[in-house]
Design a protein around this motif. Structure first.
Motif, mmCIF file in Angstrom:
data_model
loop_
_atom_site.group_PDB
_atom_site.id
_atom_site.type_symbol
_atom_site.label_atom_id
_atom_site.label_comp_id
_atom_site.label_asym_id
_atom_site.label_seq_id
_atom_site.Cartn_x
_atom_site.Cartn_y
_atom_site.Cartn_z
ATOM 1 N N ARG A 1 0.511 -0.954 -0.152
ATOM 2 C CA ARG A 1 -0.332 0.306 -0.082
ATOM 3 C C ARG A 1 0.804 0.849 0.053
ATOM 4 O O ARG A 1 0.108 2.519 -0.735
ATOM 5 N N ALA A 2 1.926 1.132 0.664
ATOM 6 C CA ALA A 2 3.094 2.435 0.817
ATOM 7 C C ALA A 2 3.005 3.012 -0.002
ATOM 8 O O ALA A 2 3.819 3.843 -1.071
ATOM 9 N N ASN A 3 3.951 1.810 -1.038
ATOM 10 C CA ASN A 3 5.148 1.317 -2.373
ATOM 11 C C ASN A 3 3.719 2.136 -3.239
ATOM 12 O O ASN A 3 4.209 2.694 -4.528
ATOM 13 N N LEU A 4 2.587 2.145 -3.446
ATOM 14 C CA LEU A 4 1.430 2.362 -4.297
ATOM 15 C C LEU A 4 1.186 3.771 -4.155
ATOM 16 O O LEU A 4 0.838 4.310 -4.861
ATOM 17 N N GLU A 5 1.445 4.018 -3.077
ATOM 18 C CA GLU A 5 0.466 5.357 -2.566
ATOM 19 C C GLU A 5 0.568 6.834 -3.353
ATOM 20 O O GLU A 5 -0.006 7.619 -3.984
ATOM 21 N N LYS A 6 1.985 6.593 -4.220
ATOM 22 C CA LYS A 6 2.077 8.148 -4.798
ATOM 23 C C LYS A 6 1.950 7.739 -6.522
ATOM 24 O O LYS A 6 2.846 8.787 -7.088
ATOM 25 N N HIS A 7 2.331 6.302 -6.978
ATOM 26 C CA HIS A 7 2.387 5.791 -7.948
ATOM 27 C C HIS A 7 1.214 6.897 -9.129
ATOM 28 O O HIS A 7 -0.122 6.998 -8.455
#
Length: 747
Positions: free
Chosen positions: A316-322
C-alpha cells in the motif's frame, strides 16, 4: 579464451579430441567465429555461464523425463511431451530437453525482498529461487482424480488487492481445487503462503505433493522428513514447509520406486525418504468428506527473512504515490495495474528483468525499467536503483554488466539524465565523476576513421543478444550518442560548460559518422530503412535501430529512415500481430512490438493502437508476458516467464498515449483509442496521473462525449510548457500556457 592461444594447450586439446574421433574443437571455434565480425569478446562470459547452467539442467531433464512419463510433471512437460499437443517438440538427437513451449510463470513477493516465488500456469509453486516445487491434487474414493497440470480447463488470475496473489482454479463435476499463493511479512519472517480449498462429491483426499522439479525441469531433493506434530516437512535438512494442521496420511518415495503419485492409495504411512539420485517425492494427504470442502494453509519461510522492524514499506505504501490510470478497457486497465506491481516487485535494490531466468542485472534492461519506474511515479525506487550504477563502473569509465556490450555506457548516462529531468533534482555530487568518465569512454571506444564502412563507429560486440552475431551495431552507436547528449545536458545544468562543449563536439561528430554510414546503407539497400549494422541486409535484427526513434528520439518523428524501418518490420517481421524475432528468441516479442508502436505513436500513425491491443492479447491471464512467445502454443518459448522489461514497456506505452514529451512540448491524448473519447454513455471520466514529465507533474481528466473535454493540472519545475492535444479523430489543439482545459472537435 586467452589460455587457448598458448601453443602447448592448443596441441594437447587438438590431439586429445582427434585421437578419440572428435572434430578438432579449435578448428570448429575458428570456423564459427568467421560468421561474426572480429571483436574483443566473442560472447559475454556471464551469458556463457548462464547457458551452461541452463543446459546442464536440460541434460538432466533428458535423462529423467522421457523415461518416466508416468509421473505427474509440471504443465510444460505434460504439454511438450504429448504427441497430440500443438506444443509437442520431438526429442530425436537433442541432447538437452528444455522448456521451449510454455515458459510462463508469475511471481509473488513483498516490496524490497529479493525473494520472488513463482507460480506456473497450473498452480505449481516454486517457493525459492531455482528450487523444488509444491503441487496440489485431488484424488477421489470413486477413482475420479484431479491433476491440474494434466488439464486444459484451468483458470488462473492475479489478485491485486493488498499486493499480488496468484489464484488458480480447476475442477470437474465431481471435484474442485482452488489455490491461492501470496507472500507477506509477519512479526518474525517473510513467508510464502499457499492456501488450498478442495472438495469431492464422493469423498477423497486433498494431496499436497513435494516435487523435485520446477518450470525449468528437475530440481533435486535428496531427503524429506515428516516432523513436528505431523505438520511440517524438513527438506534436505534445511528448508521447512509448515502446515496449519497435522496430516491425515503421509507418503514418501524415491526415484527407484517411482513418483509418489503412483502410490497415493496405498495403505502405508512413511515418515522419511532418502534418494541418492535426488528425485525424492512426498505427499501430505488431508481427508475430504463427501460434499465438504477442506481448507488448508501451507507456509514456506523464505531464505531472506525480513521482519517488520527493518522491512521496507508494504504494497500500500509503495503504491501510494504512483501514477494511476483509469480507462474503460478492463483488460488494458488490469495489465497496467499488474505491470506497475511487476516493476515494484522486480526493483528490490537492483532492477531485475525477471524473477527467475533473468534475475540478474543488465544496464540495458535497467535503462528501460528505470524509465518506466519514473513514468509510473516511483521516483524513489528509480533513485535507489541508480545509486548502484557507480559501483559497476570500471576505472576506464566503462559501465560493466556483461563483457563486450558497448551500449551500456549510453544507457547508464541516458537514464541518469532522465531521472534528473523528470524528478527535477540536481545530479547527486558523487554521480558527476562517473558521468564524465563514462562519456569520455564512449568517445575513446570508437573505432578509428579509416574510410571503412564501420570507421568511427563503436567496435563489433555482442550487444543485445537478439540482434545477431557480433557486429558493429547501430543500436550501440545510437545509445552512445544519446549518452553523450545526456552528458552535455548534465554538464550544462551543473555549470560545467567546458566539458559540455567537449561532449557536444563528440556527439556531433558521432552523429555525423552514423548518418554517413546510414547514407551508405540506403544506397546499398535502395531504401532508407536502417539495418542492424552497416554491413547487414534488412532483417529482424534491424529492430535494434528503432532505438533512434524510441526511446532516444535522436531523429524527428517523421524521419523517413525511421518510418521506412517500421514499415519493413511490419511487413516482413510480424506474426499474429506481433513482432517476431527470428534471431535467438524465435518468438513473438511483446516489448519489441511496443517499440515499433512507440515509433508509430510519435509519427501520429493510428496503427500504434492496433499494436497495443495485439500486445494486450498476448498477455497471460495474470497480466504477464514471457520474453518470447511461441507462435502456436502462445506460451513462452525463450527467456523469463515473467518479463519485467515487457511490463515496463506497457507502463511507458500507456503513459505516452496520455502524455509524452516531444522537444519543448507536452503532447496529450495522442494515443488513446477514439472510441474511448466518443463514448457518450461513459459513466466515468478517463483519468491519468500524477504523471512525472521533463517539465513537471501533470494529471489528466478526460470526459468522453461528442466533443470530449480534456482538462489537466500541472506542478511544473519551471515555467509551464507548450501543450498540444493531438487525439486521433479530432482536430489538434495548441493551447496557451495558462490554459488547463480544451474541448475537442471531430475531424
Amino acid at each position: 579464451m586467452p589460455w587457448m592461444k598458448w601453443l602447448p594447450w592448443r596441441f594437447f586439446v587438438r590431439k586429445f579430441a582427434t585421437s578419440h574421433g572428435f572434430l578438432d574443437p579449435l578448428a570448429v571455434m575458428a570456423r564459427m567465429q568467421r560468421f561474426a565480425e572480429p571483436s574483443e569478446v566473442s560472447e559475454p562470459i556471464e551469458l556463457l555461464r548462464a547457458g551452461v547452467i541452463f543446459h546442464a539442467r536440460a541434460l538432466m531433464n533428458s535423462k529423467v523425463i522421457q523415461h518416466n512419463l508416468d509421473w505427474v510433471w509440471p504443465y510444460w512437460i505434460e504439454r511438450q511431451f504429448d504427441p497430440a499437443d500443438i506444443s509437442f517438440i520431438p526429442r530425436a538427437f537433442s541432447i538437452t530437453h528444455c522448456n521451449l513451449s510454455h515458459r510462463n510463470w508469475t511471481a509473488v513477493g513483498v516490496p524490497g525482498s529479493e525473494e520472488m516465488p513463482i507460480v506456473d500456469p497450473r498452480g505449481l509453486l516454486t517457493p525459492h529461487y531455482d528450487s523444488w516445487s509444491i503441487d496440489a491434487w485431488v484424488i477421489g474414493d470413486d477413482g475420479e482424480d484431479l491433476y491440474p497440470s494434466k488439464r486444459d480447463d484451468v483458470t488462473q488470475r492475479l489478485r491485486l488487492l493488498d499486493g499480488v496473489a496468484v489464484v488458480t482454479q480447476s475442477g470437474t463435476e465431481q471435484c474442485s481445487l482452488l489455490s491461492k499463493v501470496w507472500a507477506e511479512l509477519d512479526d518474525q519472517n517473510n513467508n510464502c503462503h499457499m492456501r488450498l480449498k478442495a472438495s469431492h462429491s464422493s469423498g477423497g483426499w486433498l494431496v499436497v505433493s513435494l516435487r523435485p522439479c520446477n518450470p525449468e525441469g528437475v530440481a533435486f531433493i535428496n531427503t524429506i522428513s515428516l516432523q513436528g506434530n505431523r505438520d511440517q516437512w524438513l527438506v534436505d535438512g534445511k528448508d521447512r514447509i509448515l502446515f496449519d494442521r497435522p496430516m491425515d496420511r503421509h507418503h514418501a518415495s524415491d526415484y527407484k520406486k517411482g513418483d509418489i503419485a503412483l502410490y497415493l492409495r496405498d495403505d502405508t504411512n512413511e515418515t522419511h525418504t532418502e534418494c541418492d539420485v535426488g528425485m525424492a517425492t512426498a505427499a501430505a494427504l488431508f481427508r475430504i468428506e463427501p460434499g465438504e470442502t477442506v481448507d488448508t494453509l501451507v507456509t514456506i519461510p523464505q531464505h531472506c527473512p525480513l521482519n517488520r522492524r527493518n522491512a521496507p514499506p508494504g504494497w500500500r505504501a509503495n503504491l501510494e504515490k504512483h501514477c494511476e490510470m483509469r480507462v474503460p478497457d478492463e483488460q488494458m486497465q488490469f495489465i497496467y495495474d499488474a505491470a506497475v506491481r511487476t516493476l515494484i516487485l522486480h526493483s528490490p535494490h537492483d532492477v531485475y528483468p525477471g524473477p527467475y531466468t533473468y534475475k540478474r542485472f543488465w544496464f540495458r534492461d535497467a535503462a528501460f525499467m528505470i524509465q518506466s519506474l519514473l513514468h509510473a511515479g516511483l521516483l524513489d525506487r528509480a533513485a535507489n536503483a541508480l545509486e548502484r550504477f557507480p559501483s559497476r563502473q570500471k576505472r576506464n569509465g566503462y559501465f560493466h554488466s556483461q563483457d563486450g556490450e558497448w551500449d551500456s555506457n549510453g544507457e547508464a548516462l541516458w537514464i541518469i539524465d532522465q531521472y534528473c529531468r523528470i524528478s527535477g533534482q540536481k545530479l547527486k555530487p558523487d554521480w558527476l565523476d562517473p558521468v564524465l568518465r563514462g562519456a569520455h569512454w564512449i568517445n575513446n571506444k570508437r573505432l578509428p576513421k579509416d574510410g571503412s564502412l564501420t570507421g568511427g563507429l563503436l567496435p563489433a560486440g555482442f550487444s543485445a543478444e537478439h540482434l545477431g552475431p557480433n557486429d558493429c551495431y547501430f543500436w550501440d552507436d545510437f545509445w552512445g550518442i544519446a549518452g553523450q547528449h545526456a552528458a552535455v545536458a548534465i554538464c550544462q545544468r551543473e555549470g560545467n560548460s567546458e566539458d559540455a562543449a567537449t561532449f557536444q563536439s563528440h556527439a556531433d561528430d558521432f552523429m555525423l559518422t552514423v548518418d554517413e554510414a546510414l547514407q551508405g546503407c540506403a544506397k546499398r539497400l535502395e531504401r532508407p530503412a536502417m539495418p542492424a549494422s552497416p554491413k547487414r541486409r534488412l532483417d529482424a535484427g534491424a529492430i535494434g535501430s528503432i532505438a533512434a526513434g524510441y526511446p532516444l528520439k535522436l531523429y524527428a518523428p517523421d524521419d523517413p529512415r525511421l518510418l521506412d524501418l517500421a514499415e519493413f518490420l511490419l511487413e516482413k517481421c510480424f506474426v499474429s500481430g506481433g513482432f517476431f524475432q527470428d534471431m535467438i528468441h524465435s518468438g513473438i516479442n511483446a516489448y519489441l512490438t511496443i517499440h515499433v508502436a512507440q515509433v508509430l505513436l510519435r509519427a501520429g500513425d493510428p496503427r500504434c493502437i492496433e499494436l497495443m491491443r495485439n500486445t494486450a492479447k498476448f498477455a497471460t491471464s495474470t497480466g504477464q508476458w514471457p520474453e518470447a512467445i511461441h507462435p502456436h502454443s502462445f506460451g513462452g518459448c525463450m527467456g523469463d516467464g515473467q518479463h519485467a522489461w515487457a511490463a515496463a514497456e506497457w507502463v511507458t506505452m500507456q503513459r505516452n498515449c496520455f502524455v509524452r514529451e516531444e522537444g519543448d512540448k507536452l503532447i496529450l491524448a495522442s494515443g488513446l483509442p477514439p472510441e474511448w473519447l466518443s463514448d457518450t454513455e461513459a459513466q466515468r471520466p478517463i483519468l491519468f496521473g500524477p504523471a512525472p514529465t521533463h517539465f513537471g507533474t501533470i494529471s489528466l481528466e478526460i470526459t468522453p462525449g461528442e466533443n470530449p473535454r480534456v482538462s489537466w493540472t500541472g506542478k511544473w519545475h519551471d515555467i509551464p510548457p507548450t501543450i498540444e492535444v493531438r487525439a486521433f479523430g479530432y482536430h489538434p489543439e495548441v493551447v496557451d500556457p495558462d490554459t488547463e482545459q480544451v474541448e475537442l472537435k471531430p475531424l
